[in-house]
Structure formats: structure tokens, C-alpha cells
Motif scaffolding. Sequence first.
Motif, PDB file in Angstrom:
ATOM      1  N   MET A 199       6.683 -19.115  15.774  1.00 29.79           N
ATOM      2  CA  MET A 199       6.600 -18.802  14.438  1.00 29.79           C
ATOM      3  C   MET A 199       6.549 -20.232  13.588  1.00 29.79           C
ATOM      4  O   MET A 199       6.181 -20.324  12.486  1.00 29.79           O
ATOM      5  N   THR A 200       7.139 -21.273  13.996  1.00 27.85           N
ATOM      6  CA  THR A 200       7.130 -22.344  13.430  1.00 27.85           C
ATOM      7  C   THR A 200       6.686 -23.450  13.922  1.00 27.85           C
ATOM      8  O   THR A 200       6.589 -24.603  13.803  1.00 27.85           O
ATOM      9  N   ASP A 201       5.325 -23.133  14.766  1.00 28.86           N
ATOM     10  CA  ASP A 201       4.387 -24.226  15.442  1.00 28.86           C
ATOM     11  C   ASP A 201       3.245 -24.355  14.038  1.00 28.86           C
ATOM     12  O   ASP A 201       2.360 -24.160  14.310  1.00 28.86           O
ATOM     13  N   LYS A 202       3.704 -25.154  13.079  1.00 22.76           N
ATOM     14  CA  LYS A 202       3.041 -25.524  11.951  1.00 22.76           C
ATOM     15  C   LYS A 202       2.282 -24.542  11.265  1.00 22.76           C
ATOM     16  O   LYS A 202       0.926 -24.466  11.326  1.00 22.76           O
ATOM     17  N   VAL A 203       2.794 -23.480  10.982  1.00 30.12           N
ATOM     18  CA  VAL A 203       2.334 -22.287  10.269  1.00 30.12           C
ATOM     19  C   VAL A 203       1.972 -22.987   9.020  1.00 30.12           C
ATOM     20  O   VAL A 203       2.687 -23.552   8.098  1.00 30.12           O
ATOM     21  N   ARG A 204       0.727 -22.600   8.547  1.00 34.53           N
ATOM     22  CA  ARG A 204       0.361 -23.160   7.126  1.00 34.53           C
ATOM     23  C   ARG A 204       0.858 -22.235   6.057  1.00 34.53           C
ATOM     24  O   ARG A 204       0.221 -21.108   6.115  1.00 34.53           O
ATOM     25  N   VAL A 205       1.580 -22.853   5.224  1.00 33.47           N
ATOM     26  CA  VAL A 205       1.759 -21.974   3.994  1.00 33.47           C
ATOM     27  C   VAL A 205       1.678 -22.619   2.617  1.00 33.47           C
ATOM     28  O   VAL A 205       1.769 -24.055   2.525  1.00 33.47           O
ATOM     29  N   LEU A 206       0.824 -21.918   1.833  1.00 34.19           N
ATOM     30  CA  LEU A 206       0.769 -22.298   0.408  1.00 34.19           C
ATOM     31  C   LEU A 206       1.701 -21.635  -0.491  1.00 34.19           C
ATOM     32  O   LEU A 206       1.643 -20.181  -0.595  1.00 34.19           O
ATOM     33  N   VAL A 207       2.336 -22.502  -1.326  1.00 34.23           N
ATOM     34  CA  VAL A 207       3.455 -22.009  -2.425  1.00 34.23           C
ATOM     35  C   VAL A 207       2.704 -22.435  -3.658  1.00 34.23           C
ATOM     36  O   VAL A 207       2.531 -23.768  -3.921  1.00 34.23           O
ATOM     37  N   VAL A 208       2.693 -21.345  -4.414  1.00 34.62           N
ATOM     38  CA  VAL A 208       1.912 -21.462  -5.723  1.00 34.62           C
ATOM     39  C   VAL A 208       3.304 -21.266  -6.825  1.00 34.62           C
ATOM     40  O   VAL A 208       3.645 -19.886  -6.818  1.00 34.62           O
ATOM     41  N   ASP A 209       3.632 -21.903  -7.783  1.00 36.86           N
ATOM     42  CA  ASP A 209       4.783 -21.696  -8.592  1.00 36.86           C
ATOM     43  C   ASP A 209       4.846 -22.768  -9.645  1.00 36.86           C
ATOM     44  O   ASP A 209       4.335 -23.795  -9.419  1.00 36.86           O
ATOM     45  N   ASP A 210       4.905 -22.442 -11.000  1.00 38.20           N
ATOM     46  CA  ASP A 210       5.149 -23.545 -12.013  1.00 38.20           C
ATOM     47  C   ASP A 210       6.267 -24.151 -12.051  1.00 38.20           C
ATOM     48  O   ASP A 210       6.291 -25.042 -13.012  1.00 38.20           O
ATOM     49  N   GLU A 211       7.404 -23.593 -11.559  1.00 39.19           N
ATOM     50  CA  GLU A 211       8.491 -23.997 -11.595  1.00 39.19           C
ATOM     51  C   GLU A 211       8.826 -25.339 -10.515  1.00 39.19           C
ATOM     52  O   GLU A 211       9.055 -24.706  -9.485  1.00 39.19           O
ATOM     53  N   PRO A 212       8.958 -26.623 -10.820  1.00 40.82           N
ATOM     54  CA  PRO A 212       9.261 -27.715 -10.153  1.00 40.82           C
ATOM     55  C   PRO A 212      10.539 -27.491  -8.958  1.00 40.82           C
ATOM     56  O   PRO A 212      10.499 -27.823  -7.819  1.00 40.82           O
ATOM     57  N   GLN A 213      11.408 -26.644  -9.586  1.00 41.80           N
ATOM     58  CA  GLN A 213      12.982 -26.567  -8.762  1.00 41.80           C
ATOM     59  C   GLN A 213      12.252 -25.733  -7.606  1.00 41.80           C
ATOM     60  O   GLN A 213      12.847 -25.782  -6.432  1.00 41.80           O
ATOM     61  N   ILE A 214      11.495 -24.686  -7.722  1.00 42.06           N
ATOM     62  CA  ILE A 214      11.465 -23.669  -6.951  1.00 42.06           C
ATOM     63  C   ILE A 214      10.195 -24.250  -5.923  1.00 42.06           C
ATOM     64  O   ILE A 214      10.637 -23.951  -4.619  1.00 42.06           O
ATOM     65  N   LEU A 215       9.279 -24.944  -6.265  1.00 39.26           N
ATOM     66  CA  LEU A 215       8.376 -25.735  -5.475  1.00 39.26           C
ATOM     67  C   LEU A 215       9.163 -26.332  -4.510  1.00 39.26           C
ATOM     68  O   LEU A 215       8.952 -26.680  -3.132  1.00 39.26           O
ATOM     69  N   ARG A 216      10.366 -27.530  -5.036  1.00 38.13           N
ATOM     70  CA  ARG A 216      11.055 -28.232  -4.238  1.00 38.13           C
ATOM     71  C   ARG A 216      11.680 -27.626  -3.298  1.00 38.13           C
ATOM     72  O   ARG A 216      11.838 -28.091  -2.028  1.00 38.13           O
TER      73      ARG A 216
END
Length: 229
Positions: free
Chosen positions: A1-18
Motif C-alpha cells: 500500500m505504501t509503495d509510493k502510491v500517488r496521492v493528490l490532495v486539494v484544499d485551500d487551507e494551508p494547515q490541512i495541506l501541510r
Amino acid sequence: MTDKVRVLVVDDEPQILRTLRINLKARGFDVTTASTGAGALTAAGKTNPQVIVLDLGLPDIDGFTVLAGLRGWTNVPVIVLSARIDASDKIAALDAGADDYVTKPFGMEEFLARLRAAVRRGSAAVHAEQPVIKTSAFTVDLRSKKVTRGGANVHLTPTEWGILELLVRNEGNLVVHSEILNHVWGASYMTQTNYLRVYIASLRRKLETDPTHPRHLLTESGMGYRFVK
């Protein structure tokens, strides 16, 4: 599962992105982030993610518009991450093609479990020699993972497909709630029957001639569901 699975995270809240970037990278995921709808669509095209986490309240393009844009070319699992808690918003997101819906604030471990489950569903292998199942309302091609109704393709989210596939493969037999939940979401969700009910309703709206009086996706009260031709 953790073999570099590509995830795109989209959010306008910097704290959540971080927070998500740190936690996902710490678990071996390859993380790309975007803070706008336009940036999300661009990043999705460039990185071809295996799962997308999408906030609905973006500053430039509504999240539903972004979801529609994604569904125009990809079936990648999309987990909506939103502060909107109304059931109508959840149903609208699922009908629009979202695979899962997580409300803010959220627990990190539960979110990661849902993310892993979405990746599993999205990457499930296609079995060879799988039949085509025809009903009076729709046709299911198990090999190509396609559903048609009236000659037109019906878009199903990976979650909806996972439920339908399990029911079709057990044609005529009762599939209990816990079996469906374990198969699609994992063991930690085996009591979430209300969650399952939303997806069954969505499948009926897409597939049944009369969703209020289904002929093929039947409810066995208090037990589970049954697929019949």
C-alpha cells in the motif's frame, strides 16, 4: 500500500495541506498538493494520481465542478473532504462521482484507513474469463468493469462498482451487510450499515427502471442485499 502510491490532495487551507502532506509522506505516499480547482485539474493531468482528496469549498472553482472535470476522463477514487455535514451534500457528492466523503474535522487514523481502502478498490485486479450479466434494465460486463443501460455507459464510482460486483457475483444469494462492508471498505467498517444504504440508493437511481420499486437490487430487511436478474 505504501509503495509510493500517488496521492493528490486539494484544499485551500494551508494547515490541512501541510498536515496531510506530512502524514502521508511519513507513510510512504507520493504526495502532490493543490489549493485551487484549476490547480487540481492541472496536477491530476500531470501526475495521474491513484487517489484524490478533494475539498468542496475551493476559492476559484466549486469542488463539484472539479469533480465533474475529473470524471470526464478518469475513474480514479476521489475522497471528498469537506466541512459540509448535511446529508444532501454527501449524497450530491456521491452522485457526482465521489468515492467517499469525510467531514472536517476528521481523525487522521480513520482518514488514512479510508484512503487505503480507496486505493485498494481503485487498484483491484480485473479477473479473466468473467461473464456479461444482463437484466431487463442494465447490463454488467465483469471483465471490462462496465455497466450499460439502454445502450449507454453508466458511470459508477469505484465504491459503487465494488458493491455491485460483489452482489452480481453472488447472483440470487443474500449478501449480508457485514460481508459487503468488509469487502468494500474493510473490517473496521462492518457496522456502518447507514453508509452502505446511501450507496445502494445511488446504484438504484443509476440502474433500476423504478428506483423506488427495485427489481434487481433487492433489500433483505435487517440482513443485507440480493441481486436478481
